[in-house]
Structure formats: structure tokens, C-alpha cells
Scaffold this active site. Structure first.
Site, PDB file in Angstrom:
ATOM      1  N   GLU A  35       0.845  -1.280   0.120  1.00 50.13           N
ATOM      2  CA  GLU A  35      -0.119  -0.122  -0.163  1.00 50.13           C
ATOM      3  C   GLU A  35       1.156   1.229   0.080  1.00 50.13           C
ATOM      4  O   GLU A  35       1.673   1.391   0.934  1.00 50.13           O
ATOM      5  CB  GLU A  35      -0.997   0.021   1.301  1.00 50.13           C
ATOM      6  CG  GLU A  35      -1.871   1.289   1.302  1.00 50.13           C
ATOM      7  CD  GLU A  35      -2.956   1.343   2.473  1.00 50.13           C
ATOM      8  OE1 GLU A  35      -3.602   2.379   2.583  1.00 50.13           O
ATOM      9  OE2 GLU A  35      -2.832   0.142   3.426  1.00 50.13           O
ATOM     10  N   ARG A 259       5.792 -13.326   9.554  1.00 51.93           N
ATOM     11  CA  ARG A 259       6.211 -12.009   9.029  1.00 51.93           C
ATOM     12  C   ARG A 259       7.580 -11.937   9.782  1.00 51.93           C
ATOM     13  O   ARG A 259       7.840 -12.591  10.837  1.00 51.93           O
ATOM     14  CB  ARG A 259       5.365 -10.831   9.815  1.00 51.93           C
ATOM     15  CG  ARG A 259       5.203 -10.620  10.959  1.00 51.93           C
ATOM     16  CD  ARG A 259       4.339  -9.690  11.491  1.00 51.93           C
ATOM     17  NE  ARG A 259       5.064  -8.260  11.340  1.00 51.93           N
ATOM     18  CZ  ARG A 259       4.344  -6.949  11.302  1.00 51.93           C
ATOM     19  NH1 ARG A 259       2.848  -6.972  11.548  1.00 51.93           N
ATOM     20  NH2 ARG A 259       4.734  -5.795  11.178  1.00 51.93           N
ATOM     21  N   LYS A 269       4.284   0.644   9.727  1.00 50.14           N
ATOM     22  CA  LYS A 269       4.360   1.699   8.859  1.00 50.14           C
ATOM     23  C   LYS A 269       3.639   2.891   9.785  1.00 50.14           C
ATOM     24  O   LYS A 269       4.205   3.871   9.746  1.00 50.14           O
ATOM     25  CB  LYS A 269       3.655   1.539   7.578  1.00 50.14           C
ATOM     26  CG  LYS A 269       4.559   0.950   6.651  1.00 50.14           C
ATOM     27  CD  LYS A 269       4.063   1.144   5.122  1.00 50.14           C
ATOM     28  CE  LYS A 269       2.935   0.243   4.813  1.00 50.14           C
ATOM     29  NZ  LYS A 269       2.718   0.323   3.390  1.00 50.14           N
TER      30      LYS A 269
END
Length: 557
Positions: A35, A259, A269
Site C-alpha cells: 500500500e 512476518r 508503517k
């Protein structure tokens, strides 16, 4: 032999090989779907290596697809940085796509769901819906608008698209199961109203698909065979599969992997944006940041990231990886490829009293003992040099415990001569200001005929040819090992000593023409990179990393 091969494959590679062998897929198609609402971080590097690396390994393709469905937070700056980061890591994409490319098709998909009675326009606000949504153990209640006819829903959805309603006034929901134990299946939002211009489509749309709606359908449009996500998306997979099944489109398959969580590191983020906006760091590319732009500026290399990701591997369950493993990979790579130079961080002048005042000598210095092809460089040697203040002690302990310079002690100046300290001066503050020594002409490196043996060898820089530089001594941004376990504000755990600026350092003359991006090892000090802030009159070096891991020792481990 076949069993040994299969054991060396991770679970995703085993799945791909089975899919290819069975004929389920003739070729594989992956995608990396960031994104564009921030800069990529080290966790994304693992996903990039996985998605692009698998496509390379199995002669497949990998798309770069921007998930640009949230126009309030997205920007072309982030798009550009993401593309630059992927290329810096050594990959290129087969197709560059955007979820916004598919807005017309996604709208048509929504219409199809409405016609099938599988989606409806809901007038409840988010707060009102939350009140009836229930909990994982308590079933939810149906919205009073859930059973609108397909015709009414189509009309309302079209009016949403035409801008008739305000933000939040209506949403389009999937009509699934308000009693599902999976909260993501309790009539999730597919479209919401946002009267915000999009960085690619401008004001063309005022309704935008949610991530959950855009993601799987975009995968399907691109015929992605293996859609690889981190584990937090595991609970989203039933919705991913439900939408594909109801729309009767290409069945992309989602698979989750662990992850990358690093000790002493934040990989969020949202939190990294908080650091940037609060000016706790100097920007997304601050060399203390775990962003790819930050570690790139600091001096980490693409090869070191690749080796690190390979060592971490691909797991099915989350864990925390010691950041020391990443730092080791960086040291290992830089040790092989960086030239050694002398950088004196805390200089003190040393005068060789028996050396003629105007005489200079050219000495050959080895650039990299790990790489013979790196050759040698010339270093100018003269009467006045700088050594590091830490290499001299006014009243040193016994020679068995102190191998460096002190009164009447002998050391070798690397690539030069053996010298003996004959005295020193102090300034008004009691600091050593000048050291005096004599050299032995018979002890030139490579031509020593004196028979002398000394244990200490010092780095040095000619005063006449010294290059002044600003040295930014970067350290870890956080001082807490596991930031996933903290209960207070993560910013309370910032390391107050993560940056120390040194403006008194002197470097050898060979660095006077150093260019941005050049990387070197200051002998006995660490690895450094020339920073983008450098100008012709002021070189700035970032410390990439120390020669050894001093952190564990400092933390008492």
C-alpha cells in the site's frame, strides 16, 4: 536423494513444486502488493525476496501491484520510493499494476454480488454496526437494511457512486453470516464513501473498495497462482475464498507465512510514520530507521539483506529474530568488499622530531586483505601526523596489558615505521595536545632490518594531507529488545544515544574525492558510507556498523 531435496525446501516451495508437478498450474504467478502509504521496511524485504525470488526460481512471473484503495493516506512519493527500493534489492517486476486500474471491474464485481443477493447497502454508521456485530463468542444481529431487494441495493449503490451521499452515510456490505466465529465474515464492508481525490484517478470516484474486497479480486484478475501474505491475514482467508467463489472468477490461492519481527526494531508503517511526523528522526530515510531507504542510506547492502533473509528462512509461525543476525550479515558482506582506510575519530597531533621538516615519503597501503584484486594505495607520510587519542596513555599499565603508545614505549605506525614516544605537551585544560616521538629509519614496513619486535600497531593520518569530515555515529534506534511485549508508548523506548555527531575526525588524503555512496572500513573502528548530505567542502560519513557486536556486551549479555 529426492527426500533430501524436499527437506531443504520450505513449505511454500514444496506447495509450488506439487502444484507444478500435478499440473494444477503450468507456471506460477506471484505479486508484491504494497500500500503506497509509507516507505517499505526490512519486513517488506523478506516479502519482496520471497515473491520475486520464487518467481525467479520457478521461471514464473511476479507483478508489482500497488494497493491504492485508501486515497487519504497515499501519495506518489511512496510509490516512487517503493519502486526504487525493489530495484535496489535486485529485482524487477513483470507487470506494474494498481488496484485503481481495476476500479471499474471491481465495481462490476460488486454489482454482481448485489444481483446474487450477496451484498447490500447498509445505512448503519460504523458505531451502530459495532453495537450489533457481537463478539467472537456471541452471534451478531442483522442490520435492519440487510434484506433490501437487489433492485433497491443497485439503485442505492449507483447513487453512492454518483456522489449523492456524504462520507460514512452508507456502505456496501457482503451478506455472509452474522453468527460466524470469524468476525471478518460478519457482513464485512466492501465499499465505503470517501469524497477524496485519488493520486491516480483524481475525482473520478468517490467510493473506494476495501482492502479485503480489492485484494483477492486483483489477484484473480492478474491470475496470481500463489498469493503470499503474512500471518495476520490468515483470518481474512475465508473471506478471500468466499468472494472468489461467489464471483466465479480465477481461483487465486492465499497462503500465509510468518512476518519478520526483529529485536530492538519496530516494523509498523503506522508507528514509523509517527516517528517521522513527530520529528524523532530526520525522515523516512534516516539511517536509524528500519526502512529500506534508511538502511540503504546507512550503508547496508542488497547482498547482506539477501543473505539475512535466506538465513531467517520461511516459517509458518511468528517469532522474533535477533537483529544481531542482520548486523552479522552486513559485517560479513562489507568485510569482503570494502577497502580499508585510516579514519581518526579523536585526533591528537604527533610530531616525529627526528624526521626532516619538509620531507615526505610515499608509502603503499593494502586496500583490502580479503581481496587481492583491490590492490594498494599511496599514503603520504611526514613529520606531523594524527593518531587517535585513545592510542596514547600518559601513565600506561605494564607492557603486557598496554600495547599502544606511552612515554618510552614503542609501537609501529602501520605501513610506516616503528616510533618511540619521547614526551608530550598538555593544554590549559590538562588535555594532551601534542605527542613527541622519534622514528627508527631501519624499521620501514616491508624493509625492516632492525630486528625489533613490537606488539602495538597504530593507524595514523598525515596532518598535511588530512581530510576533515563529519562522522555520524549511528546506533540502534531502540534500547528495548522485544517491542511487541511493551504496554506503554513505544516512543518511551527510543535509544537516546542512537546518534552521535563527530565534527573533529580526520581521514587520510585518499578520501578527499570520496563520492556519495562510497563505502569503506575505518581500520579498527567500523564500516562507513558517504552520505547524501555531503558537499564538496564537507564530507559526511555514516557509520553503517561497528566492526564487532558491542551491543550484547553493553546490555550485560
Amino acid at each position: 536423494m529426492e527426500n533430501e531435496k524436499r527437506e531443504s525446501l520450505n513449505f511454500i516451495e514444496q506447495m509450488i513444486e506439487n502444484d507444478l508437478k500435478s499440473g494444477k498450474h503450468q507456471a506460477i504467478q506471484t505479486r508484491f502488493p504494497p500500500e503506497p502509504n509509507g516507505y517499505l521496511h526490512i519486513g517488506h524485504a523478506k516479502s519482496i525476496h520471497l515473491n520475486f525470488g520464487l518467481a525467479e526460481k520457478y521461471n514464473g512471473k511476479c507483478n508489482l501491484r500497488f494497493d491504492d484503495t485508501n486515497p487519504e493516506k497515499e501519495d506518489v512519493e511512496y510509490v516512487d520510493s517503493i519502486k526504487s527500493n525493489v530495484k535496489w534489492l535486485g529485482f524487477d517486476w513483470d507487470g506494474e499494476y494498481y488496484a485503481s486500474d481495476y476500479f471499474p471491474q471491481l465495481y462490476d464485481f460488486a454489482v454482481k454480488l448485489i444481483n446474487k443477493g450477496k451484498a447490500y447497502v447498509d445505512d448503519l454508521s460504523q458505531e451502530e454496526f459495532n453495537e450489533i456485530k457481537g463478539t467472537p463468542t456471541v452471534p451478531g444481529k442483522e442490520s435492519p437494511y440487510r434484506n433490501r431487494s437487489a433492485e433497491e441495493n443497485l439503485k442505492l449503490f449507483e447513487e453512492m457512486r454518483d456522489g449523492k451521499y456524504k462520507n460514512g452515510e452508507k456502505v456496501l456490505r457482503a451478506k455472509i453470516d452474522m453468527s460466524s466465529p470469524n468476525m471478518h465474515m460478519r457482513d464485512p464492508i466492501l465499499y465505503r464513501i470517501k469524497h477524496v481525490d485519488h493520486h491516480r484517478t483524481g475525482s473520478e470516484w468517490c467510493i473506494y473498495p476495501t482492502y479485503d474486497f480489492a485484494h483477492g479480486q486483483s489477484d484473480s484478475i492478474e491470475q496470481v497462482t500463489h498469493s503470499l501474505c503474512t500471518l495476520e491475514f490468515e483470518v481474512h482467508r475465508p473471506l478471500y475464498e468466499w468472494l472468489i467463489q461467489e464471483l466465479e472468477i480465477f481461483p487465486s490461492k492465499q497462503t500465509e507465512f510468518a512476518r519478520l519481527n526483529l529485536s530492538y526494531t519496530i516494523v509498523s508503517k503506522r508507528k514509523l510514520l509517527e516517528l517521522v511526523q513527530g520529528k524523532y528522526v530526520a525522515g523516512w530515510d534516516d539511517p536509524r530507521m528500519p526502512t529500506i531507504s534508511g538502511i540503504r542510506r546507512r550503508g547496508f547492502t542488497p547482498e547482506s539483506i539477501k543473505n539475512f533473509v535466506k538465513k531467517v528462512g520461511v516459517a509458518r509461525r511468528d517469532g522474533i529474530t535477533d537483529v544481531a543476525l542482520l548486523e552479522h550479515a552486513v559485517r560479513e558482506d562489507l568485510n569482503k568488499k570494502t577497502n580499508r582506510v585510516f579514519g581518526i575519530l579523536d585526533p591528537v597531533k604527533l610530531v616525529i622530531t627526528n624526521w626532516p621538516e619538509d620531507q615526505e615519503e610515499t608509502l603503499a597501503a593494502i586496500n583490502n586483505p580479503e581481496d587481492e584484486s583491490a590492490g594498494t594505495r599511496d599514503m603520504m607520510f611526514g613529520r606531523e601526523i594524527y593518531i587517535d587519542r585513545a592510542d596514547f596513555m600518559e601513565d600506561p599499565p605494564s607492557p603486557r596489558k598496554w600495547f599502544r603508545l606511552g612515554p618510552d614505549r614503542e609501537v609501529r605506525l602501520k605501513y610506516a615505521y616503528i616510533i618511540k614516544c619521547t614526551g608530550f605537551d598538555k593544554d590549559e585544560n590538562g588535555e594532551i595536545s601534542t605527542i613527541y616521538a622519534e622514528y627508527d629509519p631501519e624499521t620501514r614496513s616491508g624493509q625492516d632490518t632492525s630486528g625489533k619486535k613490537v606488539k602495538g600497531t597504530l593507524g595514523w593520518v598525515s596532518v598535511k594531507h588530512a581530510v576533515k569530515a563529519e562522522i555520524r555515529m549511528y546506533d540502534r534506534l531502540f534500547q528495548t529488545e522485544n517491542l511487541n511485549d511493551i504496554e506503554d508508548d513505544f516512543k518511551n523506548h527510543l535509544n537516546p544515544d542512537s546518534l552521535e555527531v563527530n565534527t573533529k575526525a580526520v581521514l587520510e588524503g585518499s578520501l578527499k574525492d570520496a563520492k556519495v555512496g562510497d563505502q569503506v572500513q575505518f581500520e579498527r573502528v567500523g564500516y562507513f558510507r558517504v552520505d547524501e548530505d555531503s558537499t564538496s567542502g564537507n564530507l559526511v560519513f555514516n557509520r553503517t556498523i561497528t566492526l564487532r557486536d558491542n551491543w550484547a556486551k553493553q546490555q550485560g549479555k
